[in-house]
Each structure stands twice: as structure tokens, then as C-alpha cells.
Design a protein around this motif. Sequence first.
Motif, short mmCIF file in Angstrom:
data_model
loop_
_atom_site.label_atom_id
_atom_site.label_comp_id
_atom_site.label_asym_id
_atom_site.label_seq_id
_atom_site.Cartn_x
_atom_site.Cartn_y
_atom_site.Cartn_z
N LEU A 420 13.28 -13.93 39.34
CA LEU A 420 13.46 -13.86 37.88
C LEU A 420 13.55 -12.43 37.37
N ASP A 421 13.33 -11.45 38.26
CA ASP A 421 13.31 -10.05 37.87
C ASP A 421 12.31 -9.79 36.74
N LEU A 422 11.16 -10.42 36.85
CA LEU A 422 10.11 -10.27 35.84
C LEU A 422 8.93 -9.49 36.39
N ASP A 423 8.44 -8.52 35.62
CA ASP A 423 7.15 -7.91 35.93
C ASP A 423 6.04 -8.85 35.49
N THR A 424 4.90 -8.74 36.17
CA THR A 424 3.78 -9.63 35.87
C THR A 424 2.54 -8.82 35.55
N PHE A 425 1.82 -9.25 34.52
CA PHE A 425 0.46 -8.74 34.29
C PHE A 425 -0.49 -9.82 34.79
N LEU A 426 -1.34 -9.46 35.73
CA LEU A 426 -2.36 -10.40 36.20
C LEU A 426 -3.62 -10.16 35.38
N ILE A 427 -3.92 -11.12 34.52
CA ILE A 427 -5.08 -10.99 33.64
C ILE A 427 -5.91 -12.26 33.79
N GLY A 428 -7.14 -12.12 34.20
CA GLY A 428 -7.99 -13.29 34.35
C GLY A 428 -9.41 -12.96 33.94
N PHE A 429 -10.20 -14.00 33.74
CA PHE A 429 -11.55 -13.80 33.22
C PHE A 429 -12.62 -14.35 34.15
N ALA A 430 -12.21 -14.68 35.38
CA ALA A 430 -13.18 -15.20 36.34
C ALA A 430 -14.16 -14.11 36.75
N ARG A 431 -15.25 -14.52 37.33
CA ARG A 431 -16.24 -13.57 37.85
C ARG A 431 -16.34 -13.75 39.37
N ILE A 432 -16.86 -12.72 40.02
CA ILE A 432 -16.89 -12.73 41.48
C ILE A 432 -17.79 -13.83 42.02
N ASP A 433 -18.76 -14.30 41.20
CA ASP A 433 -19.71 -15.31 41.70
C ASP A 433 -19.28 -16.74 41.32
N ASN A 434 -18.01 -16.97 41.09
CA ASN A 434 -17.58 -18.29 40.60
C ASN A 434 -17.47 -19.37 41.68
N LYS A 435 -17.67 -18.99 42.94
CA LYS A 435 -17.62 -19.97 44.05
C LYS A 435 -16.30 -20.73 44.10
N VAL A 436 -15.19 -20.02 43.90
CA VAL A 436 -13.91 -20.70 43.99
C VAL A 436 -13.70 -21.16 45.44
N HIS A 437 -13.13 -22.31 45.60
CA HIS A 437 -12.89 -22.96 46.90
C HIS A 437 -14.19 -23.44 47.56
N SER A 438 -15.32 -23.28 46.89
CA SER A 438 -16.61 -23.64 47.50
C SER A 438 -17.30 -24.72 46.65
N PRO A 439 -18.36 -25.29 47.21
CA PRO A 439 -19.11 -26.27 46.41
C PRO A 439 -19.72 -25.60 45.17
N ASN A 440 -19.87 -26.40 44.10
CA ASN A 440 -20.51 -25.94 42.86
C ASN A 440 -19.73 -24.81 42.18
N GLU A 441 -18.42 -24.89 42.29
CA GLU A 441 -17.56 -23.95 41.57
C GLU A 441 -17.92 -23.96 40.08
N LYS A 442 -17.95 -22.79 39.47
CA LYS A 442 -18.30 -22.73 38.04
C LYS A 442 -17.41 -21.73 37.31
N TYR A 443 -17.44 -21.84 36.02
CA TYR A 443 -16.77 -20.89 35.13
C TYR A 443 -17.77 -20.63 34.02
N ASP A 444 -17.95 -19.38 33.67
CA ASP A 444 -18.89 -19.09 32.59
C ASP A 444 -18.28 -19.51 31.26
N VAL A 445 -19.09 -20.12 30.42
CA VAL A 445 -18.60 -20.49 29.09
C VAL A 445 -18.12 -19.23 28.37
N GLU A 446 -18.78 -18.10 28.62
CA GLU A 446 -18.35 -16.85 28.00
C GLU A 446 -16.93 -16.46 28.49
N SER A 447 -16.63 -16.72 29.77
CA SER A 447 -15.30 -16.43 30.28
C SER A 447 -14.26 -17.25 29.52
N PHE A 448 -14.63 -18.53 29.31
CA PHE A 448 -13.71 -19.44 28.63
C PHE A 448 -13.52 -19.01 27.17
N TYR A 449 -14.62 -18.71 26.54
CA TYR A 449 -14.61 -18.39 25.10
C TYR A 449 -13.94 -17.04 24.86
#
Lengths: 464, 464
Positions: A420-449
Amino acid sequence: MTMNSELSAVLAHVDDNLDEGLERLKALLRIKSISTDPAYAPECRRAANWLSEQLQDLGFEAAPRQTPGHPVVVAHSPDQVGPHVLFYAHYDVQPVDPLSQWHSDPFEPVVQTDAKGNRIIIARGASDDKGQMMTFIEACRAWKTVTGTLPVRVSMLLEGEEESGGPSLPDFLTTHRDELSAADIALVCDTRMWDAATPSVITMLRGLVAEEIEITCARKDLHSGMFGNAARNPNQILAQIIASLRTADGSVAIPDFYDDVAEISPELKAQWAGLGFDEGAFLGTAGLSVPAGETGRTILETLWARPTCEINGMTGGYTGDGFKTVIPATACAKISFRLVSNMDPEKIRQAFRRHVEAQLPPDCTIRFTGHGGSPAITVPSDGAALQKAISALTEEWGKRAVITGSGGSIPVVGEFKRVLDLDTFLIGFARIDNKVHSPNEKYDVESFYKGTRSWVRILAALAD
Amino acid sequence: MTMNSELSAVLAHVDDNLDEGLERLKALLRIKSISTDPAYAPECRRAANWLSEQLQDLGFEAAPRQTPGHPVVVAHSPDQVGPHVLFYAHYDVQPVDPLSQWHSDPFEPVVQTDAKGNRIIIARGASDDKGQMMTFIEACRAWKTVTGTLPVRVSMLLEGEEESGGPSLPDFLTTHRDELSAADIALVCDTRMWDAATPSVITMLRGLVAEEIEITCARKDLHSGMFGNAARNPNQILAQIIASLRTADGSVAIPDFYDDVAEISPELKAQWAGLGFDEGAFLGTAGLSVPAGETGRTILETLWARPTCEINGMTGGYTGDGFKTVIPATACAKISFRLVSNMDPEKIRQAFRRHVEAQLPPDCTIRFTGHGGSPAITVPSDGAALQKAISALTEEWGKRAVITGSGGSIPVVGEFKRVLDLDTFLIGFARIDNKVHSPNEKYDVESFYKGTRSWVRILAALAD
């Protein structure tokens, strides 16, 4: 209303409607959209339909588009004003195994206070990537609800195969190039903040060249008693070749390798130096203590802005239990290079092959197998749009947003650039302790808000 | 009769009774003494019993001795005269798979003329080792039949586990040390002639030290995007260590490695140079063309009289199909050294370990696992007994017998030296085309006939 008073009103709406937003996130989290398991294909369709309906309710032209795999949701806002952003996220999630390690049902989200006193929402996909995706959709909802429109043109691309290797997306992008390349910039919400207090935009991703080599000496395995000294040993030759790839100071020893590597700007260098990155703690997570990269450079620099050569695998001869005195016929290695700035994957591949071939002793042949290559991604850090996003994030978090890199590759970003010849900005609000791909994955309500509020601000800033 | 006229009479008896000798060999070949397959254990016992009875008939005190595995036949001649030889051979054979490739029943010996016009006997074990074993027994039979006695004291040790790793023999030798170590010299008939016309005695066998190393860097596998440059890669370190083991001129680069390596005598060197060894043809059998050992030395010298260091196996990281961008936690190699002359296995092991440890970069640990070691075997080539055997062989074959080496190890020879303190002459009459361990194994009738005559002469010569 002026833009500023509009922005204040939209942010206030987010503040007042956090619980409703969380309920919508929970509804999405209840859909078991595990993409890798064919048994959950109907759930993936449900997620795509749910998102389409949500976006239609907000006035988007939205629909699930069929692919050979799971549907891709494409949505366009009808607002024909200002710059045009293409937002990307994925609605599919990882499997939940091992289920026994979850403290609650992975698909029945629970909001609770964790040991640090933070409100968190626990479910598969809470962080990766449904929670992150919904920060953007909720931001759009707030703008539409309060002002009836969006400050910029917004398209969305919500895929359902990110966690299963995304086989359908490249073809989908090619087929829909005209429709999707109309955007000015892509926004990808699948990354984390620098730390819990510091927002970041990732603008540098290393590229990758992967090579497999097989060295053959004798035409059959030989007995090391009968042939040891007379016959060349491909394990020895392979080791010598691999040893020749690195110098003692940690740099890559292939001629011409660094030709197209640009030094990062003094400003970026200073910003990274100011990140407070704890090299010892980082290495400590892997049980290490001394950086292995080029001497005289920080770890962040060698990870984000310097190429590397890694031996990902090697094998030759007898590797089972016990011992066998064999001189094998062949030895193999899988070798990859992470690329930065303007390094050309094919040029690097050829430089590597030339370097290896130049060292082959008599009686040895080599077979090269290429395993694909992609260039590094670098979004110019002085672009106006990027500076607007940085300012918006800085305003929301009360702390200067940082421009960072990533040592790895994120394929979709490369595809956006390539197709697409598009530049991308990678912007996310996850934290390093979110346990992605692992049991008990979480997202902080503050991240969401605050993530939602961040996007509200970024959309306003990009419209300026 | 004088010794000379006795010898002539005994040789004449061999000439006149070749067919009867072949019949006895056939009877032994019909016994299916496959040692590695428990189903054939009764056949192994049959072979041991058959041999004991044959030897008893010749006046030996002979009996199958029980071991945890198959029996060992021990026999002593009652003749209390002259020097004392311990003859070793093995009555067990390899399995016959693939049976479909045999042109006749492996256990129903066939005597026929081959394409070269040579009379051969075809059966499993014809060469390895029943045919060879019977040359010695038939020689004893001829001496006993013609003269009623043997010119020297003869003991025999006929084992039944050589083809299955010989687990019982070392303990057996230790338990029967007093009984067996009374001999002056061991004779092992399990090797081949230099070529079809040139008899040989092997007096040099290389020793072996085997080591396994495992290098650990991080405490877990790492993602090469996230850690590539920062984390040390054990594949790279292992390759550097292996590369450091050899110099460009083909010698081993470990300090002190050659300290106890003696140069062979000019006489032996000259003899090997005169063997007409075709280096190109030898390497060609493996599809190679350029020797890999120390420059300035012949292949025979580097195989028989020079130590080697071979990487028998190495592995680290991902080695399956496709690609995985991992920095593994560990990498392993199996490395062995073939030793010559007075090299001490433990000294070499320690020199290797010191050399490796000195190169370990920070954050790497190494684990060494020793896989046994045995010194080289060298029988002094100027000993009187050896010269007598050489003369006897030379007389029989009409061509100067040569003293050769072997690049491999023959464990029983090491055990004879270690446990019984006996030097061994390896004398055999097999040919390189005998297809040992393969379908249609054969032994030339000439090997059997002139082998028997050779032993008749050697026994006489040793008595002098």
C-alpha cells in the motif's frame, strides 16, 4: 464549537462512559475467536460480524470480507474531510492452553483489582488485541456521539488471522490495493507503552533475511577411524564459516555488510539514552549480564538500530545419546540477519553467500536455501503527522512520548509499506506484564481508558 | 625330523587336506550364530560347543565358559614347550538382513568361482570371522596330525559377542587374568591383507578420546528479534570453539596436543611409501580428492601415525523444516580425538578442556561429558617375534609382508594390553572385497588355504 472545545467535550464523554465502553469490550471478549483452531471458525465469524455491526452503528460503511481463511472487517467513515488514516488491529486470539492455569474462564471477562492496586480486566484477548482495538473504536464512538462526525477520514482493517500466521492478509491487501492505499498513514494498535507511565510510538522495525546452508564433503558418512585426517569434516568447515561471521568486537564480519546502515540522529540517540533503560535488568531477564553486540553502543542501539547475524540452528553428524565416531557427509545451519535502515535484503543475501563461498575448502560443496527477506521499516522521525501524534500522546499522559524501535519484525507493517506504500505508526497501550499468549491475560482499565482518550486526541491532532 | 623337514611335512598335509578343511569350515558356517539377536542364542551356544569339541579332538583342554552373554571358548594346548601365544577370534556373526539381496542361503555355504576366476566360499561369517578363525585351527590340526604336538604353546580365546559390542569380554579377561596373561603374545585374526598378494601385520592402532560439550548462554531460548545482538548466541560460541581446534594447515591447534606424538621411524616411513597406496583412489571411494590432514605428510601417515580431532556431531537451536528465529539457550557438540604413540587420553582430555575453557566469553557456561578414552596401541616393529612372523608370512606369500597401521581402534587389542599386558599382532587374510557385514559375504579359498599355511609357518617361526 472550536476544535479545542470539541476535544474537551469528547474527552469528557469518554470519562463519563467508561463503564459502557468496558461492557462493549467484555461482549467482544466473550466471543471465542481462536483463529488457529478450525473448530472456532464460527466464533471468528461472530467476532467479525459483531465488529461490523458496531461500526455500522457508528455510521461506518463496514462489512466482513471473505478470505480463504477468516473474514477481514473493512470499514470506512463517510466523512470526506482531512487526512485519511487506516487503523489496523486483529480480532482473533491465541488458544487458551493450559486452561488449568487460568484463575477464571478465559472467555468470561473479570474486572478486578490486582496486587498492585490496579483495576484490570482478565480474559483471553483482553490485551492482545481486542482491548487495544476497542480503544480506537471507542474513541471514534466518542467523537461521533459528541460531534456527529470524525475529525479525520478513518478506514479500518480488522483481521482475524494474526495469531495463526495471517496467511490471507497479503493477498487481501493486493486485491484491495486501490481501496486501502487511499489512506495517508496506517495506525497499528498492537504494541506496548515504553513503561506504564510513558507512551511511545515505534517507528523502526528491523528487517529480516533468512538463509539455510548445507555443506557437503564426502558423498556418504565416513568412519572417523578410517578417514579421520584424510577426509574433510563438514562440521569443522561449517564451524569455521560461522566463526567467520562475527568479529571479536561483536560486529558482523561480512564485507560490505554495513554499507547501507545509517547512524541514527543525535536527537534520537539522546532520547534513547534518556529512556532510563536498565541494561542489567534487561539482560537479567535472560540470565545474562554482558551485552554481546558491538562494543561502544548501547543495547537499545544494537537492538533497534544495528543489524545482527544470528545462528538460529545448526546440525551435523550424530546428535543422539551416546557417541558415534562418524565423519558426516553434510552439516547444516539456519542463519538470519536482522536489517536496519536501508539495507537491501537481496544485497545482504548475496554478500553473505559470496563471503561463505570464498571460504569453502576443496571437496566441499554448499547449497543455499533462501527463507525470505524483508527490509527494515523506518518512519522518518521528523514527519509532521508523527510529531502531532507524539504531542497528543504527551498531552494525555503528562509525560513526553518517546520514539522507539523494535528489534523484531511486524509483518503487517512491511506489507502496508510494500503493497500500500503506507508508513505506519505503531501506537499501543499494553504493558509488559499483560501476559499476552499466556494464562490470565489482562489489560489495565487505565490502558483502556487513557488509550481511548489518547486516540481521541490523536485524531484531533492529525486533523490540524 | 628337523624343524624344517617337519614344517615341510605339515605344509604338505595342509595341501593334501584342503577339502576336508573346507568341509569343517562349512559345518561351522551352517551354525546361525548371530549374536545380537536373542533368538539365536542357542545357535551361539552350538557354535561354542562345536569349537570346543573340535579343539578337544586336537588334544586341547577346551570348554565353553559361561558369561552374562554368549559363551567364550577357552582352550589350552597341553604342550609345555616354547613361547606361548594367545589366539583370538570370534565365532559370532552379523545379522543377514537384507536377506533378499543374498544370492544363496547365508547359512548354507556355497563354493564357486567368481567373476575374477577365484574360488570363493559364500556364507555369512565366511570371512568375518569364521573363515579366518579356522585358518588358525586348521594349522594347529595339521601340526598335531603330522607331529603329534604344536611347535609353541597355544591358548585360544574365541568369543561370541564381537558383533554385538562385546559387553562380556572385558570382565571375562579381568576374571581370568591369571589364566590368560601367561601368554607372551596375542594373535588376532580379524583383519585383511594389504592387498590380495601382500600379507601384512598391523602393529599400530590409534587410540580414542571422546568428549561431549554443552554450552549454555541464556537460561531459556530467546527471540532473535528481541535479543539479537544483546544476547550471546551459543551456536556462535560453539562454532568459534570448534573452528579453533584446527589450524589452516590441517593440524590440531590445541596447545600441548602433539607433545607425546613420536615420529615414525624412517624405515617404516619408507616401507609405507613403498606400499603403492593410491591416495586418489582412496579418497575417490568417498567422493573426495584432496587430503584434509597435515600438509607435507602422506595420507597413510596421517591415518595411521598422526592424531586427529573430529567433530562427530553438533547441534543447537532449531533444526527442523522451515525457519525459527530463535537464539537457543544451549548448543552441543560431540568431539573425538584419535591418538597415536604415547598420547595419554586423560592428558589430551584435559588439554582440550583447558583450551575450550580459555575461550569462553562472558555469560557462557560449559558442561563437559567424557565418553571414555583408550590409548593408542603400538607394537615395537623391531621385536624378534614380530620379525619372525613377518619372515614366515613373506616366505608363504613370496612377497615381503608389510607392517601397517590402522586409523581406527580394535577394542580387544586395547583390553589385551590393559588387562593382560599382552602385545598383539593383527594378522588376517581377508580381502577388501569380502563384503563383510553385507549380503553375499565371501572368503577366497586361497585366503583359507594360504592363511592356514601361513599360520603353520608362523607357529614354527615363533618356536625358533
